[in-house]
Design a protein around this motif. Structure first.
Motif, PDB file in Angstrom:
ATOM      1  N   TRP A  99      34.249  32.041  32.526  1.00 32.81           N
ATOM      2  CA  TRP A  99      34.308  32.873  33.728  1.00 32.81           C
ATOM      3  C   TRP A  99      35.582  33.724  33.739  1.00 32.81           C
ATOM      4  O   TRP A  99      35.560  34.876  34.170  1.00 32.81           O
ATOM      5  N   SER A 100      36.691  33.182  33.261  1.00 30.50           N
ATOM      6  CA  SER A 100      37.929  33.979  33.217  1.00 30.50           C
ATOM      7  C   SER A 100      37.739  35.192  32.315  1.00 30.50           C
ATOM      8  O   SER A 100      38.198  36.295  32.633  1.00 30.50           O
ATOM      9  N   PHE A 101      37.026  35.016  31.197  1.00 28.55           N
ATOM     10  CA  PHE A 101      36.762  36.132  30.285  1.00 28.55           C
ATOM     11  C   PHE A 101      35.900  37.187  30.974  1.00 28.55           C
ATOM     12  O   PHE A 101      36.218  38.380  30.970  1.00 28.55           O
ATOM     13  N   THR A 102      34.801  36.764  31.571  1.00 29.45           N
ATOM     14  CA  THR A 102      33.882  37.702  32.228  1.00 29.45           C
ATOM     15  C   THR A 102      34.560  38.430  33.383  1.00 29.45           C
ATOM     16  O   THR A 102      34.443  39.653  33.528  1.00 29.45           O
ATOM     17  N   ALA A 103      35.270  37.676  34.237  1.00 31.12           N
ATOM     18  CA  ALA A 103      35.875  38.267  35.430  1.00 31.12           C
ATOM     19  C   ALA A 103      36.987  39.250  35.080  1.00 31.12           C
ATOM     20  O   ALA A 103      37.056  40.362  35.631  1.00 31.12           O
ATOM     21  N   LEU A 104      37.863  38.874  34.166  1.00 27.97           N
ATOM     22  CA  LEU A 104      39.001  39.736  33.831  1.00 27.97           C
ATOM     23  C   LEU A 104      38.563  40.936  32.997  1.00 27.97           C
ATOM     24  O   LEU A 104      39.135  42.026  33.126  1.00 27.97           O
ATOM     25  N   LEU A 105      37.545  40.761  32.184  1.00 27.24           N
ATOM     26  CA  LEU A 105      37.015  41.896  31.433  1.00 27.24           C
ATOM     27  C   LEU A 105      36.498  42.961  32.398  1.00 27.24           C
ATOM     28  O   LEU A 105      36.631  44.171  32.144  1.00 27.24           O
ATOM     29  N   GLY A 106      35.941  42.529  33.504  1.00 20.56           N
ATOM     30  CA  GLY A 106      35.416  43.469  34.488  1.00 20.56           C
ATOM     31  C   GLY A 106      36.488  44.289  35.188  1.00 20.56           C
ATOM     32  O   GLY A 106      36.185  45.322  35.783  1.00 20.56           O
ATOM     33  N   LEU A 107      37.742  43.862  35.116  1.00 20.80           N
ATOM     34  CA  LEU A 107      38.835  44.619  35.732  1.00 20.80           C
ATOM     35  C   LEU A 107      39.371  45.719  34.816  1.00 20.80           C
ATOM     36  O   LEU A 107      40.203  46.531  35.238  1.00 20.80           O
ATOM     37  N   GLY A 108      38.896  45.727  33.575  1.00 24.16           N
ATOM     38  CA  GLY A 108      39.245  46.817  32.669  1.00 24.16           C
ATOM     39  C   GLY A 108      40.737  46.988  32.460  1.00 24.16           C
ATOM     40  O   GLY A 108      41.482  46.023  32.303  1.00 24.16           O
ATOM     41  N   ALA A 109      41.180  48.252  32.486  1.00 23.92           N
ATOM     42  CA  ALA A 109      42.585  48.579  32.211  1.00 23.92           C
ATOM     43  C   ALA A 109      43.508  48.209  33.361  1.00 23.92           C
ATOM     44  O   ALA A 109      44.723  48.354  33.247  1.00 23.92           O
ATOM     45  N   ALA A 110      42.962  47.728  34.470  1.00 20.85           N
ATOM     46  CA  ALA A 110      43.805  47.359  35.611  1.00 20.85           C
ATOM     47  C   ALA A 110      44.484  46.014  35.417  1.00 20.85           C
ATOM     48  O   ALA A 110      45.305  45.613  36.239  1.00 20.85           O
ATOM     49  N   VAL A 111      44.127  45.299  34.343  1.00 23.11           N
ATOM     50  CA  VAL A 111      44.735  43.988  34.115  1.00 23.11           C
ATOM     51  C   VAL A 111      45.025  43.813  32.625  1.00 23.11           C
ATOM     52  O   VAL A 111      44.296  44.322  31.765  1.00 23.11           O
ATOM     53  N   GLU A 112      46.127  43.089  32.320  1.00 20.27           N
ATOM     54  CA  GLU A 112      46.465  42.721  30.940  1.00 20.27           C
ATOM     55  C   GLU A 112      46.715  41.218  30.900  1.00 20.27           C
ATOM     56  O   GLU A 112      47.566  40.701  31.624  1.00 20.27           O
ATOM     57  N   VAL A 113      45.957  40.505  30.087  1.00 18.17           N
ATOM     58  CA  VAL A 113      46.134  39.064  29.952  1.00 18.17           C
ATOM     59  C   VAL A 113      47.315  38.795  29.023  1.00 18.17           C
ATOM     60  O   VAL A 113      47.371  39.314  27.902  1.00 18.17           O
ATOM     61  N   ILE A 117      48.817  42.686  36.432  1.00 15.67           N
ATOM     62  CA  ILE A 117      47.717  43.376  37.095  1.00 15.67           C
ATOM     63  C   ILE A 117      48.245  44.485  38.000  1.00 15.67           C
ATOM     64  O   ILE A 117      49.315  44.354  38.629  1.00 15.67           O
ATOM     65  N   ALA A 118      47.507  45.582  38.061  1.00 14.57           N
ATOM     66  CA  ALA A 118      47.866  46.682  38.957  1.00 14.57           C
ATOM     67  C   ALA A 118      47.694  46.223  40.404  1.00 14.57           C
ATOM     68  O   ALA A 118      46.731  45.526  40.739  1.00 14.57           O
ATOM     69  N   ALA A 119      48.612  46.618  41.263  1.00 13.59           N
ATOM     70  CA  ALA A 119      48.578  46.169  42.658  1.00 13.59           C
ATOM     71  C   ALA A 119      47.270  46.551  43.342  1.00 13.59           C
ATOM     72  O   ALA A 119      46.730  45.772  44.157  1.00 13.59           O
ATOM     73  N   HIS A 120      46.716  47.708  42.996  1.00 13.77           N
ATOM     74  CA  HIS A 120      45.485  48.140  43.678  1.00 13.77           C
ATOM     75  C   HIS A 120      44.285  47.277  43.301  1.00 13.77           C
ATOM     76  O   HIS A 120      43.258  47.295  43.976  1.00 13.77           O
ATOM     77  N   ALA A 121      44.390  46.492  42.202  1.00 15.10           N
ATOM     78  CA  ALA A 121      43.277  45.656  41.749  1.00 15.10           C
ATOM     79  C   ALA A 121      43.358  44.230  42.291  1.00 15.10           C
ATOM     80  O   ALA A 121      42.462  43.427  42.039  1.00 15.10           O
ATOM     81  N   LEU A 122      44.395  43.918  43.045  1.00 14.51           N
ATOM     82  CA  LEU A 122      44.545  42.556  43.571  1.00 14.51           C
ATOM     83  C   LEU A 122      43.368  42.130  44.456  1.00 14.51           C
ATOM     84  O   LEU A 122      42.912  40.980  44.361  1.00 14.51           O
ATOM     85  N   PRO A 123      42.853  43.006  45.338  1.00 19.89           N
ATOM     86  CA  PRO A 123      41.688  42.587  46.133  1.00 19.89           C
ATOM     87  C   PRO A 123      40.481  42.229  45.259  1.00 19.89           C
ATOM     88  O   PRO A 123      39.738  41.300  45.578  1.00 19.89           O
ATOM     89  N   ARG A 124      40.282  42.930  44.156  1.00 16.31           N
ATOM     90  CA  ARG A 124      39.168  42.620  43.256  1.00 16.31           C
ATOM     91  C   ARG A 124      39.408  41.295  42.544  1.00 16.31           C
ATOM     92  O   ARG A 124      38.475  40.528  42.290  1.00 16.31           O
ATOM     93  N   LEU A 125      40.677  41.016  42.201  1.00 12.25           N
ATOM     94  CA  LEU A 125      40.998  39.738  41.573  1.00 12.25           C
ATOM     95  C   LEU A 125      40.732  38.585  42.546  1.00 12.25           C
ATOM     96  O   LEU A 125      40.211  37.537  42.156  1.00 12.25           O
ATOM     97  N   ARG A 126      41.056  38.778  43.809  1.00  6.33           N
ATOM     98  CA  ARG A 126      40.837  37.732  44.819  1.00  6.33           C
ATOM     99  C   ARG A 126      39.370  37.316  44.868  1.00  6.33           C
ATOM    100  O   ARG A 126      39.043  36.139  45.047  1.00  6.33           O
ATOM    101  N   GLU A 127      38.464  38.282  44.683  1.00  5.74           N
ATOM    102  CA  GLU A 127      37.033  37.997  44.789  1.00  5.74           C
ATOM    103  C   GLU A 127      36.523  37.081  43.685  1.00  5.74           C
ATOM    104  O   GLU A 127      35.491  36.436  43.842  1.00  5.74           O
ATOM    105  N   VAL A 128      37.236  37.010  42.551  1.00  6.00           N
ATOM    106  CA  VAL A 128      36.739  36.215  41.421  1.00  6.00           C
ATOM    107  C   VAL A 128      37.509  34.913  41.235  1.00  6.00           C
ATOM    108  O   VAL A 128      37.185  34.136  40.332  1.00  6.00           O
ATOM    109  N   LEU A 129      38.497  34.652  42.102  1.00  4.47           N
ATOM    110  CA  LEU A 129      39.282  33.429  41.980  1.00  4.47           C
ATOM    111  C   LEU A 129      38.712  32.329  42.872  1.00  4.47           C
ATOM    112  O   LEU A 129      38.128  32.602  43.920  1.00  4.47           O
ATOM    113  N   PRO A 130      38.905  31.059  42.489  1.00  2.00           N
ATOM    114  CA  PRO A 130      38.545  29.960  43.390  1.00  2.00           C
ATOM    115  C   PRO A 130      39.454  29.976  44.611  1.00  2.00           C
ATOM    116  O   PRO A 130      40.525  30.606  44.601  1.00  2.00           O
ATOM    117  N   VAL A 131      39.061  29.268  45.650  1.00  5.13           N
ATOM    118  CA  VAL A 131      39.804  29.300  46.917  1.00  5.13           C
ATOM    119  C   VAL A 131      41.264  28.910  46.724  1.00  5.13           C
ATOM    120  O   VAL A 131      42.172  29.556  47.259  1.00  5.13           O
TER     121      VAL A 131
END
Length: 332
Positions: free
Chosen positions: A286-300, A246-260
């Motif tokens: 949920w992993s599919f929906t959340a990560l798809l929303g990050l677009g090119a900023a993340v690679e599974v 994941i791109a470093a700038h997208a980490l805050p967005r990833l935090r919003e979709v992860l469990p505590v």
């Protein structure tokens, strides 16, 4: 003879003038939920009874009390006293049908203060505000909230029709113990067959009060029970672990979709432009929906089926945009 309703309204009008000093007719009409003509009639009746109310006309007109007049009839009714628990939460109080009671209680409390204490209270209210709804969101519809609240207030059991996550509905007889507002979402904490349950109020389709009283556990502490329920939910077993880049700038967005329990796995200050890590998700869907929303900023990277599914979805979306662009062009 003045009716009880009118007498109560006239007392509220008097207390508003005592607290605020000068109030326009339009503002009093809004506060009392009546017409300006009704405000005028009530003010005239108070003046006729000896209360020194003065009215002025024009754009800056309104009503005020002369000579520092004060009434000491500021006792709180039982319902108003209960509504005080929502001071600072006018929106939720209104959802529960307590808006006018809260305003009445607040006015009486302010009317009973000294001038200096009232000024301090007003200054505090002007400097601090609690907004329980998340950004870029609205409160979800809760048409059954007043009915659920009535069952909670009256300590009566209730029969609810509830929609579960699959979309199916079921009928359940519950002992309502309390309502919780968390991040703009209402939850009902209740007992069902003696076991504690938490229901999202927006999923309650109907609520029917039952004649039996609630079987409230001895020493029940709503705040403590909610803290336990929330901790249990946040500690739920991870359904799927995903390794991603994941791109470093997208980490805050990833935090919003992860469990505590997954949020602590994210680096606080990444030292590179891209970060590779493994994080948990509550479900594969949920992993599919959340990560798809990050677009090119993340690679599974793994699991392979999730990587394949996201790649296919992105490929289909890209083709759709390409085809749509050609369809919009003029022929020849």
């Amino acid at each position: 003879m003045i009716s009880f309703v009118r007498a109560s309204r006239m007392m509220s009008l008097l207390l508003h003038l005592q607290v605020r000093g000068h109030v326009t007719g339009a503002e009093l009409a809004r506060l009392l939920e009546v017409s300006e003509r009704t405000v005028q009639r009530d003010a005239e009746a108070l003046a006729a009874s000896g209360v020194p109310i003065r009215s002025t006309r024009g754009p800056a007109g309104g009503y005020r009390l002369d000579g520092g007049y004060r009434t000491r009839l500021t006792g709180l009714g039982l319902d108003e006293a209960g509504a005080l628990a929502f001071l600072g939460l006018a929106g939720p109080a209104a959802q529960l049908g307590l808006g006018s009671l809260l305003e009445g209680a607040r006015t009486k409390v302010l009317a009973g203060m000294t001038g200096e204490a009232r000024d301090r209270a007003s200054a505090t209210a002007a400097r601090f505000h609690l907004d329980p709804v998340r950004f870029f969101g609205t409160s979800e519809p809760v048409p059954c909230l007043p009915g659920v609240a009535a069952a909670v207030w009256s300590d009566r059991r209730a029969r609810i029709v509830y929609t579960v996550r699959s979309g199916a509905t079921s009928t359940r007889d519950v002992d309502p113990l309390g309502l919780v507002l968390a991040a703009g979402v209402w939850y009902l904490v209740a007992l069902r067959d003696g076991a504690r349950r938490t229901y999202r109020v927006s999923r309650i389709r109907t609520v029917e009060p039952l004649p039996d009283p609630v079987r409230r556990p001895s020493g029940f502490d709503l705040a403590g029970v909610w803290a336990e329920s929330r901790a249990d939910l946040e500690r739920e077993k991870t359904a799927v672990s995903v390794t991603l880049r994941i791109a470093a700038h997208a980490l805050p967005r990833l935090r919003e979709v992860l469990p505590v329990h997954g949020q602590s796995l994210l680096p606080g200050a990444p030292t590179s432009e891209w970060v590779e890590l493994t994080v948990p998700f509550e479900s594969a869907e949920w992993s599919f929906t959340a990560l798809l929303g990050l677009g090119a900023a993340v690679e599974v990277m793994a699991p392979a089926d999730l990587r394949t599914r996201i790649a296919g979805e992105l490929s289909s979306a890209a083709a759709q945009y390409r085809d749509g662009g050609r369809r919009g062009q003029d022929p020849g």
